[in-house]
Design a protein around this motif. Sequence first.
Motif, PDB file in Angstrom:
ATOM      1  N   GLN A 212       0.832  -1.210   0.000  1.00  0.00           N
ATOM      2  CA  GLN A 212       0.000   0.000   0.000  1.00  0.00           C
ATOM      3  C   GLN A 212       0.866   1.259   0.000  1.00  0.00           C
TER       4      GLN A 212
ATOM      5  N   ALA B 246      -4.577   6.594   6.974  1.00  0.00           N
ATOM      6  CA  ALA B 246      -5.542   6.783   8.067  1.00  0.00           C
ATOM      7  C   ALA B 246      -6.906   7.169   7.518  1.00  0.00           C
ATOM      8  N   ARG B 247      -6.912   8.003   6.478  1.00  0.00           N
ATOM      9  CA  ARG B 247      -8.176   8.397   5.856  1.00  0.00           C
ATOM     10  C   ARG B 247      -8.848   7.205   5.180  1.00  0.00           C
ATOM     11  N   GLY B 248      -8.017   6.258   4.722  1.00  0.00           N
ATOM     12  CA  GLY B 248      -8.553   5.057   4.079  1.00  0.00           C
ATOM     13  C   GLY B 248      -9.020   3.999   5.062  1.00  0.00           C
ATOM     14  N   GLY B 249      -8.844   4.242   6.356  1.00  0.00           N
ATOM     15  CA  GLY B 249      -9.342   3.304   7.352  1.00  0.00           C
ATOM     16  C   GLY B 249      -8.299   2.379   7.933  1.00  0.00           C
ATOM     17  N   VAL B 250      -7.038   2.537   7.557  1.00  0.00           N
ATOM     18  CA  VAL B 250      -5.982   1.692   8.102  1.00  0.00           C
ATOM     19  C   VAL B 250      -5.532   2.286   9.432  1.00  0.00           C
ATOM     20  N   ILE B 251      -5.585   1.499  10.492  1.00  0.00           N
ATOM     21  CA  ILE B 251      -5.139   1.958  11.806  1.00  0.00           C
ATOM     22  C   ILE B 251      -3.665   1.596  11.931  1.00  0.00           C
TER      23      ILE B 251
END
Length: 130
Positions: free
Chosen positions: A48, A69-74
Amino acid sequence: MPTEKRAVVRQLVAAHIKPFWACVLVGLPKSSWHDRPQPRQDSELRQQIHDLARRFPRRGYRFIHALLARGGVIINKKRVRRVWREEGLAIEPKASRKIRTGEQFRCRRSTRVMSGRTISSLTRPWKGPP
């Protein structure tokens, strides 16, 4: 390196020395001997980061972290930075441009700057034209 020290401790333990004393001799903390490092499972994360770095070549790891982070990955910012460095994704600095001036932009030296002025005293050094 801890991995090299672990190997030396392993050899000393195989030579019938207690793990505690082997760690003391080598300088390895006992907790590092007992806790085995877990292999990292971040191949998907690396992919990624590579894809985002190709899409945004002039951006750094902070911007990539914000996109992840905006894509939802923590994920932690420090982890992104570590992967960024390990993969060699540092952005190259822009080449500096020289400011080129033509003849029309050159400054002319004025000859009238100090004409008609004399030194009058030490407290007021310049006296205007008479």
